[in-house]
Write an enzyme that holds these catalytic residues in place. Structure first.
Site, PDB file in Angstrom:
ATOM      1  N   LYS A   1       6.309  20.445 -11.760  1.00 49.47           N
ATOM      2  CA  LYS A   1       5.473  20.247 -12.959  1.00 49.47           C
ATOM      3  C   LYS A   1       4.903  18.639 -13.135  1.00 49.47           C
ATOM      4  O   LYS A   1       4.237  18.574 -13.766  1.00 49.47           O
ATOM      5  CB  LYS A   1       6.393  20.632 -14.167  1.00 49.47           C
ATOM      6  CG  LYS A   1       7.022  21.818 -14.172  1.00 49.47           C
ATOM      7  CD  LYS A   1       7.918  21.792 -15.427  1.00 49.47           C
ATOM      8  CE  LYS A   1       8.776  23.294 -15.612  1.00 49.47           C
ATOM      9  NZ  LYS A   1       9.610  23.229 -16.498  1.00 49.47           N
ATOM     10  N   GLY A   2       5.556  17.956 -12.263  1.00 44.50           N
ATOM     11  CA  GLY A   2       5.510  16.542 -12.388  1.00 44.50           C
ATOM     12  C   GLY A   2       4.082  16.131 -12.113  1.00 44.50           C
ATOM     13  O   GLY A   2       3.807  14.885 -12.924  1.00 44.50           O
TER      14      GLY A   2
ATOM     15  N   GLU B   1       0.366  15.133  -5.278  1.00 43.72           N
ATOM     16  CA  GLU B   1       1.923  15.051  -5.680  1.00 43.72           C
ATOM     17  C   GLU B   1       2.183  13.796  -6.780  1.00 43.72           C
ATOM     18  O   GLU B   1       1.249  12.862  -6.851  1.00 43.72           O
ATOM     19  CB  GLU B   1       2.675  14.454  -4.264  1.00 43.72           C
ATOM     20  CG  GLU B   1       2.872  15.681  -3.565  1.00 43.72           C
ATOM     21  CD  GLU B   1       4.526  16.288  -3.852  1.00 43.72           C
ATOM     22  OE1 GLU B   1       4.677  16.185  -5.252  1.00 43.72           O
ATOM     23  OE2 GLU B   1       5.077  16.596  -3.194  1.00 43.72           O
ATOM     24  N   ASP B   2       3.181  13.867  -7.398  1.00 46.23           N
ATOM     25  CA  ASP B   2       3.421  12.892  -8.300  1.00 46.23           C
ATOM     26  C   ASP B   2       4.123  11.704  -7.695  1.00 46.23           C
ATOM     27  O   ASP B   2       3.713  10.416  -7.789  1.00 46.23           O
ATOM     28  CB  ASP B   2       4.446  13.417  -9.602  1.00 46.23           C
ATOM     29  CG  ASP B   2       5.562  14.215  -9.156  1.00 46.23           C
ATOM     30  OD1 ASP B   2       5.851  14.349  -7.746  1.00 46.23           O
ATOM     31  OD2 ASP B   2       6.449  14.767  -9.947  1.00 46.23           O
TER      32      ASP B   2
ATOM     33  N   ASP C   1       9.300  10.469  -2.313  1.00 43.73           N
ATOM     34  CA  ASP C   1      10.519   9.477  -2.285  1.00 43.73           C
ATOM     35  C   ASP C   1      10.837   9.857  -0.717  1.00 43.73           C
ATOM     36  O   ASP C   1      10.716   8.872   0.221  1.00 43.73           O
ATOM     37  CB  ASP C   1      11.432   9.506  -3.119  1.00 43.73           C
ATOM     38  CG  ASP C   1      11.553  10.959  -3.675  1.00 43.73           C
ATOM     39  OD1 ASP C   1      11.603  11.983  -2.659  1.00 43.73           O
ATOM     40  OD2 ASP C   1      12.108  11.487  -4.599  1.00 43.73           O
TER      41      ASP C   1
ATOM     42  N   LYS D   1       7.336   5.872  -2.781  1.00 41.15           N
ATOM     43  CA  LYS D   1       8.736   4.992  -2.715  1.00 41.15           C
ATOM     44  C   LYS D   1       9.047   4.790  -1.202  1.00 41.15           C
ATOM     45  O   LYS D   1       8.510   5.379  -0.209  1.00 41.15           O
ATOM     46  CB  LYS D   1       9.847   5.523  -2.959  1.00 41.15           C
ATOM     47  CG  LYS D   1       9.836   5.859  -4.493  1.00 41.15           C
ATOM     48  CD  LYS D   1      11.161   6.645  -5.060  1.00 41.15           C
ATOM     49  CE  LYS D   1      11.088   6.650  -6.549  1.00 41.15           C
ATOM     50  NZ  LYS D   1      12.430   7.245  -6.960  1.00 41.15           N
TER      51      LYS D   1
ATOM     52  N   PHE E   1      14.483   5.036 -10.238  1.00 41.96           N
ATOM     53  CA  PHE E   1      14.307   6.155 -10.668  1.00 41.96           C
ATOM     54  C   PHE E   1      13.356   6.218 -11.527  1.00 41.96           C
ATOM     55  O   PHE E   1      13.637   5.511 -12.717  1.00 41.96           O
ATOM     56  CB  PHE E   1      15.667   7.129 -11.009  1.00 41.96           C
ATOM     57  CG  PHE E   1      15.342   8.395 -11.288  1.00 41.96           C
ATOM     58  CD1 PHE E   1      15.064   9.373 -10.203  1.00 41.96           C
ATOM     59  CD2 PHE E   1      15.319   8.760 -12.354  1.00 41.96           C
ATOM     60  CE1 PHE E   1      14.922  10.788 -10.582  1.00 41.96           C
ATOM     61  CE2 PHE E   1      14.917  10.387 -12.861  1.00 41.96           C
ATOM     62  CZ  PHE E   1      14.899  11.283 -11.963  1.00 41.96           C
ATOM     63  N   VAL E   2      12.150   6.840 -11.436  1.00 43.50           N
ATOM     64  CA  VAL E   2      11.506   6.716 -12.711  1.00 43.50           C
ATOM     65  C   VAL E   2      10.951   7.718 -13.467  1.00 43.50           C
ATOM     66  O   VAL E   2      11.018   9.093 -12.925  1.00 43.50           O
ATOM     67  CB  VAL E   2       9.737   6.022 -12.105  1.00 43.50           C
ATOM     68  CG1 VAL E   2       9.839   4.645 -11.581  1.00 43.50           C
ATOM     69  CG2 VAL E   2       9.310   6.985 -10.952  1.00 43.50           C
TER      70      VAL E   2
ATOM     71  N   ARG F   1       8.824  13.444 -19.868  1.00 48.61           N
ATOM     72  CA  ARG F   1       7.267  13.729 -19.158  1.00 48.61           C
ATOM     73  C   ARG F   1       6.239  13.148 -20.482  1.00 48.61           C
ATOM     74  O   ARG F   1       5.117  12.986 -19.619  1.00 48.61           O
ATOM     75  CB  ARG F   1       7.183  15.299 -19.090  1.00 48.61           C
ATOM     76  CG  ARG F   1       8.125  15.675 -17.839  1.00 48.61           C
ATOM     77  CD  ARG F   1       7.559  17.238 -17.711  1.00 48.61           C
ATOM     78  NE  ARG F   1       8.698  17.951 -16.801  1.00 48.61           N
ATOM     79  CZ  ARG F   1       8.764  17.871 -15.575  1.00 48.61           C
ATOM     80  NH1 ARG F   1       7.930  17.403 -14.750  1.00 48.61           N
ATOM     81  NH2 ARG F   1       9.865  18.741 -14.998  1.00 48.61           N
TER      82      ARG F   1
END
Length: 202
Positions: free
Chosen positions: A66-67, A122-123, A126, A154, A175-176, A188
């Site tokens: 969902k990001g 993509e959001d 990592d 990242k 971690f964001v 969100r």
């Protein structure tokens, strides 16, 4: 665009107060995010304008739920060529803050992508494990072309065997959350991207 550290601390009265004490600092402001999206949209439009005219088909944006929903919505409006949306949900997270490397499809595409120009949106990338799997999976469906756009990347992503054509920001290994990014489905709704206070997930 490289981001080396958080840009500012949260002060009382900012929207982080939706989650008092949870956001340690702001990494990217809403204004920085929107300015970079405008640049990405122009770049993508320049790259796909001729292809779109040649094939007569719209660029297909495949968004990982969902990001990336907020990102793809703003990105599509910034791309000066016609686009269509497809959504796919894959997971390798659960409720942790790092990728497990185990990928499962939660929602597959609703249409065939054979012969289409596809841009994966993509959001954040990592470890790159999820994206690597997704790229292989979609390549097996024979699109005309397949590229990747991510808002955030990242450091560990450089070890993944996936070329990322469009990167919004290179960020530290924090971690964001915010702007679609979550921890346990929260945060969100923030308009910016911030670092999460470790006490929240430790």
């Amino acid at each position: 665009m490289h981001v080396t550290q958080s840009s500012s601390a949260i002060t009382p009265g900012q929207t982080a107060e939706l989650y008092p004490g949870d956001i340690k600092s702001v990494l990217l402001t809403a204004e920085q995010i929107q300015a970079r999206i405008a640049e990405l949209g122009e770049q993508i439009g320049n790259d796909y304008r001729e292809l779109s005219a040649t094939t007569g088909q719209d660029l297909l944006l495949i968004t990982v739920l969902k990001g990336a929903v907020l990102f793809v919505t703003d990105l599509a409006r910034a791309i000066p060529v016609p686009t269509q949306f497809e959504f796919m949900a894959v997971s390798s997270y659960g409720s942790s803050t790092s990728s497990s490397g185990v990928v499962r499809i939660l929602k597959d595409l609703d249409r065939d992508i054979h012969g289409r120009d596809v841009l994966i949106v993509e959001d954040v990338v990592d470890s790159g494990l999820t994206l690597s799997w997704l790229s292989r999976n979609l390549t097996s469906r024979n699109p005309r072309s397949l590229r990747v756009c991510t808002l955030l990347r990242k450091p560990d992503a450089v070890h993944a065997n996936v070329e990322i054509a469009y990167v919004g920001f290179d960020i530290p290994n924090d971690f964001v959350v915010g702007y679609g990014l979550d921890y346990d489905e929260r945060y969100r709704d923030l308009s910016y991207i911030g670092t999460l206070d470790p006490r929240v997930y430790q």
